[in-house]
Write a protein that holds these residues in place. Structure first.
Motif, PDB file in Angstrom:
ATOM      1  N   GLN A  82       0.818  -1.204   0.000  1.00 54.24           N
ATOM      2  CA  GLN A  82       0.000   0.000   0.000  1.00 54.24           C
ATOM      3  C   GLN A  82       0.852   1.254   0.000  1.00 54.24           C
ATOM      4  N   ALA A  83       0.291   2.283  -0.618  1.00 58.13           N
ATOM      5  CA  ALA A  83       0.927   3.592  -0.632  1.00 58.13           C
ATOM      6  C   ALA A  83      -0.082   4.591  -0.092  1.00 58.13           C
ATOM      7  N   ILE A  84       0.397   5.465   0.787  1.00 57.92           N
ATOM      8  CA  ILE A  84      -0.483   6.497   1.355  1.00 57.92           C
ATOM      9  C   ILE A  84       0.228   7.840   1.235  1.00 57.92           C
ATOM     10  N   LEU A  85      -0.390   8.790   0.547  1.00 59.01           N
ATOM     11  CA  LEU A  85       0.188  10.133   0.506  1.00 59.01           C
ATOM     12  C   LEU A  85      -0.918  11.178   0.412  1.00 59.01           C
ATOM     13  N   GLY A  86      -0.614  12.352   0.960  1.00 59.67           N
ATOM     14  CA  GLY A  86      -1.659  13.357   1.125  1.00 59.67           C
ATOM     15  C   GLY A  86      -1.550  14.547   0.181  1.00 59.67           C
ATOM     16  N   TYR A  87      -2.675  15.226  -0.005  1.00 58.05           N
ATOM     17  CA  TYR A  87      -2.748  16.454  -0.810  1.00 58.05           C
ATOM     18  C   TYR A  87      -3.591  17.485  -0.069  1.00 58.05           C
ATOM     19  N   SER A  88      -3.270  18.766  -0.301  1.00 56.86           N
ATOM     20  CA  SER A  88      -3.982  19.813   0.452  1.00 56.86           C
ATOM     21  C   SER A  88      -4.992  20.554  -0.429  1.00 56.86           C
ATOM     22  N   TRP A  89      -5.855  21.295   0.205  1.00 59.76           N
ATOM     23  CA  TRP A  89      -6.727  22.266  -0.427  1.00 59.76           C
ATOM     24  C   TRP A  89      -5.876  23.224  -1.258  1.00 59.76           C
ATOM     25  N   GLU A  93      -3.262  -8.282  -8.944  1.00 62.18           N
ATOM     26  CA  GLU A  93      -4.586  -8.856  -9.200  1.00 62.18           C
ATOM     27  C   GLU A  93      -5.713  -7.860  -8.960  1.00 62.18           C
ATOM     28  N   GLU A  94      -5.486  -6.963  -8.003  1.00 62.37           N
ATOM     29  CA  GLU A  94      -6.564  -6.055  -7.631  1.00 62.37           C
ATOM     30  C   GLU A  94      -5.965  -4.771  -7.093  1.00 62.37           C
ATOM     31  N   VAL A  95      -6.528  -3.643  -7.516  1.00 59.86           N
ATOM     32  CA  VAL A  95      -6.106  -2.351  -6.973  1.00 59.86           C
ATOM     33  C   VAL A  95      -7.302  -1.772  -6.228  1.00 59.86           C
ATOM     34  N   HIS A  96      -7.076  -1.402  -4.972  1.00 61.12           N
ATOM     35  CA  HIS A  96      -8.156  -0.844  -4.161  1.00 61.12           C
ATOM     36  C   HIS A  96      -7.792   0.599  -3.825  1.00 61.12           C
ATOM     37  N   THR A  97      -8.565   1.538  -4.348  1.00 54.96           N
ATOM     38  CA  THR A  97      -8.265   2.959  -4.138  1.00 54.96           C
ATOM     39  C   THR A  97      -9.300   3.587  -3.225  1.00 54.96           C
ATOM     40  N   ARG A 143      -5.073   6.498  -0.524  1.00 56.82           N
ATOM     41  CA  ARG A 143      -4.592   5.179  -0.070  1.00 56.82           C
ATOM     42  C   ARG A 143      -4.819   4.206  -1.213  1.00 56.82           C
ATOM     43  N   LEU A 144      -3.723   3.695  -1.740  1.00 61.24           N
ATOM     44  CA  LEU A 144      -3.830   2.750  -2.832  1.00 61.24           C
ATOM     45  C   LEU A 144      -3.261   1.415  -2.349  1.00 61.24           C
ATOM     46  N   ALA A 145      -4.105   0.404  -2.324  1.00 53.26           N
ATOM     47  CA  ALA A 145      -3.679  -0.917  -1.843  1.00 53.26           C
ATOM     48  C   ALA A 145      -3.787  -1.902  -2.997  1.00 53.26           C
ATOM     49  N   VAL A 146      -2.806  -2.788  -3.094  1.00 50.83           N
ATOM     50  CA  VAL A 146      -2.839  -3.782  -4.168  1.00 50.83           C
ATOM     51  C   VAL A 146      -2.768  -5.196  -3.599  1.00 50.83           C
ATOM     52  N   ARG A 147      -3.383  -6.110  -4.332  1.00 51.40           N
ATOM     53  CA  ARG A 147      -3.291  -7.537  -4.000  1.00 51.40           C
ATOM     54  C   ARG A 147      -2.452  -8.207  -5.084  1.00 51.40           C
ATOM     55  N   THR A 148      -1.466  -8.982  -4.635  1.00 53.79           N
ATOM     56  CA  THR A 148      -0.602  -9.672  -5.587  1.00 53.79           C
ATOM     57  C   THR A 148      -0.048 -10.942  -4.947  1.00 53.79           C
ATOM     58  N   SER A 181      -8.239 -10.707   7.313  1.00 48.51           N
ATOM     59  CA  SER A 181      -6.817 -10.914   7.062  1.00 48.51           C
ATOM     60  C   SER A 181      -6.478 -11.015   5.576  1.00 48.51           C
ATOM     61  N   ARG A 182      -7.500 -10.982   4.687  1.00 46.87           N
ATOM     62  CA  ARG A 182      -7.170 -10.900   3.254  1.00 46.87           C
ATOM     63  C   ARG A 182      -7.772  -9.655   2.591  1.00 46.87           C
ATOM     64  N   SER A 183      -8.373  -8.804   3.410  1.00 42.64           N
ATOM     65  CA  SER A 183      -9.036  -7.621   2.863  1.00 42.64           C
ATOM     66  C   SER A 183      -8.031  -6.513   2.558  1.00 42.64           C
ATOM     67  N   LEU A 184      -8.285  -5.762   1.497  1.00 43.77           N
ATOM     68  CA  LEU A 184      -7.454  -4.595   1.170  1.00 43.77           C
ATOM     69  C   LEU A 184      -8.031  -3.310   1.761  1.00 43.77           C
TER      70      LEU A 184
END
Lengths: 457, 101
Positions: A323-330, A356-360, A387-392, B78-81
């Motif tokens: 996962q990557a987390i980064l912020g932006y301002s007004w 396999e999956e990108v969760h934004t 917050r961008l999380a990936v499953r791989t 435990s497998r949730s994104l």
């Protein structure tokens, strides 16, 4: 309550919970037993990782610092401790506890209970069906299992207490059974005495999440609860026909109709048929009465005979999360964060990473509510985090995500700031609940003891 | 009017299931939620999260309803994104449901 009662205090409610309220319960709660619940569904997955690195681990490691703090006081007052901190390795937990007892100069008898761990003998229980869907266990999951544990009941713990254990360490046990066991032992209840057993199971259910019944995580009047910074853990006084839920007078928090009914229904599914290894609990006739400040009397719990099977939960490896987390301002914080998300997604694609999956989602806007979030709220956000999380299935691909995100500081939309959480690659564990034949599991269950007057037996 | 005005809620996880307790503030409020917050509506409410099924249990002695919503945790905590992998905010989300006064 005219007849004999037993007073039980709650220790931890999960792996990582705080110890000080448990010390307060021992010192000021007039309790005879402290029961500690360390194992949420996913905790065994965490313990498995420890054990793979070191075969002497695999138990909840907070057990030792917890005992270091609590044990001298508990021993002084004759408070016996029951804990499922044994996790995947009750033997190692008991050995570590024994070393600590020697260090502290305490003479204690430690019992451990094994037999819940089915991974080594799983073939004995085939064919397995999924608890909810009834589907058979898929072959590809079978090959990736990391743990498989049955939820044992109160009987072996009660037996260990009868044999004089000051500390009983178990692996996977139904949470409420940790608390029912002292009732069985102290009050002499039979395993078929359903009316009484129901009171002990009910008490266990109310105490197993520690401060969740004393005002913690309370959905009602949480702002009106005083002393959350010094919240007390609950105490149950269990008798033949009722349970009194209370806490120590000096501690913070609240025990009320609202806090008790909230925990009573927690994670229970069908309130007329809460399945436990000891009995099927029915709380649909339960009455709650605030008998004094911070004391609620609970009556009317009913029980039906237990099922012939144990619930078991298995965990299997299911790739990794990066996962990557980064912020932006007004101004236009959300627009910027969305643009950053597009850039990252493009890079993932063009590099051909096996994702396999990108969760934004956007922290501060919709990371919890997702599609149910109020979009009006997004218009003038002061700031927002992507917050961008990936499953791989590839650890490398999960780790690569962080390297892709960092250059956004200079290459993407303006005001990128607050870079956090890049290295939090996590192993993902799928859960597969099932039921297993009780008799077949019981053949593996054994009670061992260490310390006291005996050696290991 | 939102459900939040007549009840509070707490949710938790069991595998891929979110289990929600919904607690009315009064007897009148209980009658209202019992009439309007059906299993069907709750399933529809959580369809964006993949809800496949929802069961409802009435618990009048606690002025409460219990909802068991299946298939909403990406296979389990435990497998949730998701940021809320344990389903702790589903109770709060339910409170956004509109009611007829």
């Amino acid at each position: 309550m005219g007849s004999k009662t037993v007073r039980i205090g709650a220790g931890l409610g999960f792996y990582g919970d705080s110890f000080l309220p448990a010390l307060d319960v021992i010192q000021n709660g007039r309790i005879e037993y402290l029961c500690c619940e360390h194992l949420a569904e996913l905790t065994l997955a965490i313990l498995k990782k420890d054990q793979l690195k070191n075969p002497e681990l695999g138990f909840a490691r907070d057990l030792i610092p917890m005992l270091k703090l609590l044990w001298p006081e508990a021993q002084k007052r004759g408070v016996r401790i029951v804990s499922n901190a044994g996790g995947l390795n009750p033997k190692a937990a008991a050995m570590a506890a024994k070393r600590l007892a020697e260090e502290l100069g305490l003479r204690v008898k430690i019992a451990l209970i094994e037999g819940d761990d089915l991974l080594g003998s799983l073939a004995e229980f085939f064919p397995l069906k999924h608890l909810q869907t009834q589907e058979p266990l898929p072959e590809d999951i079978k090959d990736r299992l990391v743990f498989a544990n049955a939820y044992l009941g109160a009987a072996p713990i009660a037996q260990a207490l009868k044999e004089g254990a000051d500390l009983v360490l178990t692996g996977r046990v139904a949470d409420c059974s940790l608390f029912l066991a002292p009732c069985l032992h102290e009050l002499g209840w039979g395993l078929d005495d359903l009316e009484r057993l129901a009171q002990g199971t009910l008490a266990g259910h109310l105490l197993e999440c520690s401060a969740q019944v004393t005002g913690g995580n309370h959905g009602g009047d949480w702002e009106g609860i005083e002393g959350l910074e010094n919240i007390g853990y609950p105490i149950a006084e269990v008798g033949d026909g009722s349970v009194l839920i209370t806490k120590t007078p000096a501690s913070g928090g609240r025990v009320s109709f609202d806090t008790v009914r909230e925990q009573l229904l927690y994670e229970m599914h069908d309130p007329s048929s809460y399945l436990t290894p000891d009995l099927i609990l029915d709380i649909t006739q339960v009455r709650l009465k605030e008998v004094q400040k911070n004391s609620v009397l609970v009556t009317g719990a009913k029980g039906r005979p237990r099922p012939d099977s144990y619930k078991a939960v298995m965990g299997y490896q299911d790739g990794f999360m990066g996962q990557a987390i980064l912020g932006y301002s007004w101004p236009e914080a959300l627009k910027k964060a969305k643009k950053a998300s597009e850039i990252l997604t493009y890079k993932i694609k063009t590099l051909g990473l096996p994702i396999e999956e990108v969760h934004t989602s956007f922290l501060g806007f919709n990371s919890f509510f997702e599609e149910l979030a109020d979009t009006e709220a997004a218009k003038e956000l002061n700031e927002v985090y992507l917050r961008l999380a990936v499953r791989t299935q590839s650890l490398k691909a999960a780790q690569a995500l962080s390297r892709l995100a960092v250059p956004l500081a200079l290459q993407g939309p303006p005001t990128a700031s607050g870079f956090i959480g890049f290295e939090r690659t996590r192993e993902l564990i799928g859960l597969w609940p099932t039921s297993v034949d009780r008799g077949a599991v019981d053949r593996h269950v054994c009670i061992k003891s260490l310390g006291g007057d005996e050696g290991a037996s | 009017m939102l459900l939040k005005e007549v009840a509070f809620a707490r949710s938790g996880d069991k595998g891929d299931i979110v289990d929600i307790g919904l607690f009315a503030f009064s007897k009148e409020d209980y009658a209202l939620i019992k009439e309007q917050v059906s299993a069907k509506r709750v399933k529809a409410h959580f369809e964006p999260f993949g809800a496949t099924r929802a069961e409802r249990y009435e618990v009048p002695n606690l002025l409460a309803l219990k909802f068991v919503v299946h298939g909403v945790l990406q296979g389990g905590a435990s497998r949730s994104l998701r940021a809320d992998n344990l389903g702790k905010t589903f109770g709060a989300m339910l409170l956004k449901m509109p009611l007829e006064p």
